[in-house]
Design a protein around this motif. Sequence first.
Motif, mmCIF file in Angstrom:
data_model
loop_
_atom_site.group_PDB
_atom_site.id
_atom_site.type_symbol
_atom_site.label_atom_id
_atom_site.label_comp_id
_atom_site.label_asym_id
_atom_site.label_seq_id
_atom_site.Cartn_x
_atom_site.Cartn_y
_atom_site.Cartn_z
ATOM 1 N N ILE A 788 -3.435 12.009 2.656
ATOM 2 C CA ILE A 788 -2.524 11.093 1.960
ATOM 3 C C ILE A 788 -1.476 11.876 1.175
ATOM 4 C CG2 ILE A 788 -2.407 9.358 0.121
ATOM 5 C CD1 ILE A 788 -5.087 8.279 1.103
ATOM 6 N N ARG A 789 -1.898 12.983 0.537
ATOM 7 C CA ARG A 789 -0.937 13.791 -0.225
ATOM 8 C C ARG A 789 0.146 14.355 0.672
ATOM 9 N NH1 ARG A 789 -5.437 15.499 -3.240
ATOM 10 N NH2 ARG A 789 -5.666 17.348 -1.926
ATOM 11 N N LYS A 790 -0.203 14.720 1.870
ATOM 12 C CA LYS A 790 0.807 15.250 2.796
ATOM 13 C C LYS A 790 1.834 14.190 3.148
ATOM 14 C CE LYS A 790 -2.232 18.746 4.885
ATOM 15 N NZ LYS A 790 -2.918 19.164 6.122
ATOM 16 N N GLY A 791 1.405 12.923 3.219
ATOM 17 C CA GLY A 791 2.323 11.807 3.347
ATOM 18 C C GLY A 791 2.808 11.477 4.733
ATOM 19 N N ASP A 792 2.495 12.288 5.755
ATOM 20 C CA ASP A 792 3.063 12.036 7.075
ATOM 21 C C ASP A 792 2.037 11.524 8.081
ATOM 22 O OD1 ASP A 792 1.605 14.319 7.196
ATOM 23 O OD2 ASP A 792 3.118 15.545 8.204
ATOM 24 N N THR A 793 0.831 11.169 7.623
ATOM 25 C CA THR A 793 -0.225 10.726 8.533
ATOM 26 C C THR A 793 -0.783 9.379 8.081
ATOM 27 O OG1 THR A 793 -0.849 13.032 8.942
ATOM 28 C CG2 THR A 793 -2.437 11.331 9.575
ATOM 29 N N ASN A 794 -0.947 8.477 9.049
ATOM 30 C CA ASN A 794 -1.595 7.200 8.760
ATOM 31 C C ASN A 794 -3.102 7.408 8.649
ATOM 32 O OD1 ASN A 794 0.769 5.580 8.914
ATOM 33 N ND2 ASN A 794 0.651 5.656 11.148
ATOM 34 N N VAL A 795 -3.725 6.669 7.732
ATOM 35 C CA VAL A 795 -5.186 6.605 7.664
ATOM 36 C C VAL A 795 -5.565 5.156 7.947
ATOM 37 C CG1 VAL A 795 -7.245 6.956 6.270
ATOM 38 C CG2 VAL A 795 -5.268 8.478 5.974
ATOM 39 N N VAL A 796 -6.314 4.983 9.048
ATOM 40 C CA VAL A 796 -6.624 3.650 9.542
ATOM 41 C C VAL A 796 -8.049 3.273 9.150
ATOM 42 C CG1 VAL A 796 -6.653 2.161 11.585
ATOM 43 C CG2 VAL A 796 -5.096 4.126 11.488
ATOM 44 N N LYS A 797 -8.242 2.030 8.731
ATOM 45 C CA LYS A 797 -9.589 1.564 8.415
ATOM 46 C C LYS A 797 -10.398 1.431 9.711
ATOM 47 C CE LYS A 797 -8.115 -1.114 4.397
ATOM 48 N NZ LYS A 797 -7.985 -2.478 3.823
#
Length: 1000
Positions: A788-797
């Motif tokens: 999340i800190r990197k900001g360029d990747t989605n994290v999907v539930k």
Amino acid sequence: MSSSPNGPRDDAMEEDAKSQDGQAALNSEEDLDEQYPDRPHNHSQTLFFHDLLLSLFNPLDGLKKRPTGPVTARAKLGPGSSNPSPHEARRIIIGRFISRWRSDVGDDFYPALRLILPEKDRDRAMYGLKEKAIGKLLVKLLKISPDSEDGYNLLNWKLPGQSTATRMAGDFAGRCYEVMSKREMRTEVGDMRISEVNELLDKLSAASKEENQLPIFEQFYNRMNADELMWLIRIILRQMKVGASEKTILSIWHPDAEALFNVSSSLRRVCWELTDPTKLLEGEETGVALMQCFQPQLAQFQLHSFQKMIDKLGVTPDDPEFWIEEKLDGERMQLHMVEDDNIPGGRRLAFWSRKAKDYTYLYGNGFDDDNAALTRHIRDAFDPRVRNIILDGEMITWDPDTDKMVAFGTLKTAALSEQKNPFQKSGIRPLYRVFDCLYLNDQNVTRFMLKDRRKALEGGVKNVHRRLEIHGYEVADSVEAIDPALRKIVAEASEGLVLKNPRSMYRLNSRNDDWMKVKPEYMLDFGESLDSVVIGGYYGSGHRGGGIGSFLCGLRVDDNHVAAGANPMKCFSFFKVGGGFRVEDFAAIKHMTEGKWHDWDRHHPPTEFIELAGGDRQFERPDVWIKPSDSVVVEVKAASVGASDSFRTNYTLRFPRFKKLRTDKNWESALSLSGFAALKAKIEQESSVQRAFEVDRRRAPTKRVKKEVVIAGTDKRVETPYAGPQTAVFEGLNFCVMTEMLHPQKKRKAEIEQIIKANGGSIFQSPTVKGDMICLGEKRLVPVASLIRKGDTNVVKPAWVLDALKQTEIDGPERKKFLLPFEPNHMFHMADDARQDITSHVDEYGDSYARDVTPDELKQICDNMILPKNSQFSATTFLAELEEHGHGLGEMPGSMFARCVARFFPSDPPQEDIDSQMAKTHFLFGGGVVAESNTDKHITQYVALSEDQEVLKSLREVLASRVGRVPRIVGLKWLQDSWSESTLLDEDRYSINPKAAAKH
């Protein structure tokens, strides 16, 4: 005339100073090109006015009359859909019209939008025309006698027609259609284009005299048919009610249209700056700007206890501070100041109200404005370092003689008086109380915290005694601080409090939990009822059109108040009541007073019998009146009583409701002024000793927590092989499962990986593999937080995996390779560059375009359709505010039980019959609140689901244990009859005496 809760608005407010509201109604093309060099120009003529009706107004209006069935989960409807949901049908109608405009006319939508949303058009002056004035113009235009049937119907549009023309009573535009359709100049559609309509409306807004208005109406009449003229009149009255909000219309024109309107209040800017829906505004373009009227932040109503208010404010044990401000009874006003060498004094100022009305003409445009009611007195209010500033505050009326705030209804009078006599030492005057700073020295500070904005305010603005002052606040850190603050402002006759979160940003056009109103229920409770004599009547509209829909009631002037030689048969106006009547109640009153009503003549009012407030202005003037000796006495109950300048008694009832007709009483035995004064004094004395303050209670949605099913007898975890579907839906996809699944069910990381592999996916233990990878997680563990800190990747539930498989099963074998797109609900974190694409997969309520939703999701979607999460509109808040300011919506099913808290008894019957279930449903739909326990102190009624003697005996035992006022006990018939009659009926008619059960 409308009135505020504390007094009538001044008659000068009715005039609305059209020359100041519009300012420049007739701008030439050259002036506009110079002012807006980049404005769009249409490539073709505007559409005909009848196109607006046939393609937009009539279809939208028809949707309001269409029976609506259940909203299905897959109502994602294209143009060819045979059964669109009402919301989607509205969007389709509006979208098609806008698309046609873009293709056939061009990119300048402003000519059409100002007719679609006339109430939001700030560029055109007010017409100064209400129903009565338009009726007179049409009588002259049509050359009919005012005493003829049609002339009478136009001039008395709320009254039933002289013969059979009663269908449109209470609907002025509809009544005009009835009259004009008999003598229309055109039977086919007219030939006026939208641009021509706008030109004539500009001229009409500039015409102040009847001789100038009549030729304009004649042009409309000659070139439009009756249907077009009906809609034109609605546009002039700014009463469209087509069933689509401005939010919906603006959002279809451009995604950023609402945001730009919030900061500019200008339809012109929305249309001329947002021509391409694919080009979005930058961040700074959606912020407040100097000399542009914005839509202000509003305070939220709180529905529960003081503690819940504090919780909603975001107060925590680590940072418990919140602010308490006095709620001011004035008009919300924003002040803009900029440097301008062309203005004497070097500073130009502008004032706008909450409704974007320009009040600069009244309060002043500069420090040397000789016609200013305020600015000439506040030269020293600004620090010399302040070059420009935007302030938010409240304009109130102040009385220097008593050094107290005066009711809001006197504000316009005070400002006009100050214009004429600027240096008078006595007499009421406007006072600007500032509580926020939104812009300072070229910087937008709305994104700063309130406490930082307050520092900017105190650094840039200085108090000018009783002219411009910074509004004070009290710092608090516990719920105990609210009650004494509330008692203090009540003692000072103020309106209430506002609680504020000092850590909050300023949110435009939003009513949110960062600011909360506190209004005490401290006013007088008169026990059961008051007996008052009917002295006037008001013709109704809607389902009450064609007859008297509400009554003016008065207090009898007794010996202590009758002057020598005065008529002893006299009443002072006290309150209006229209709720609680059944059809048979209206019929009974009509039968008892038949032939005794008289039309009210404002030039010769019946002052020997009835005295209104306001002198010659005759506040709350009825349509018809009746002598007290010829009238009836009604028993009425109310929530409270409060001071009011709108009624001659100087008091009025809050939320009055008819209880019953007192056929055993006449006007001489009704409540008198002296009786009311004695009762008021007695209850005030009791209140000061016994009563505690309570926060306004209004209905709030309750959050249901789904409980897990626990099977007793084992705590061992049983490992089972995956036995679900096995498809190729995840073939070629790489996954990294980073945490377990929490919702909608709990699954371990290994179980999720097993599901993915069984359906063709590949599993990796870290998100470092090259190429696209789907990262799954629902906890903020270290690996997830790092992504999340990197900001360029989605994290999907992980729930997306189950939804994707479920949709594959539903869609059948031919869709096995279909991959469900991500939706906002599936995301634990969205990368900025993916946000727009992901949100495009659902509609504004969260309904998916690509999958079938679950029953729980459908319930949430339906809830959102009623009250979207991000909506600034609250039905209960809106109705409460209307009631507060004297503008009720009548007896509407959605608010019928809004002030009722019922406990259904028994609370858990073995099996409710269909009547009980339906009555409960109607109660909840009507805004009622179902109490969760017998100890709830807010309960107003117990509804007995059975009148079995054992049930009533048990209910009597429950009531015996209650402390304080005992609620009414009613049967289901009370709910059923109230729903059938579309009004809240008095409980006494349906009361069940539980003591009777003890005798059996």
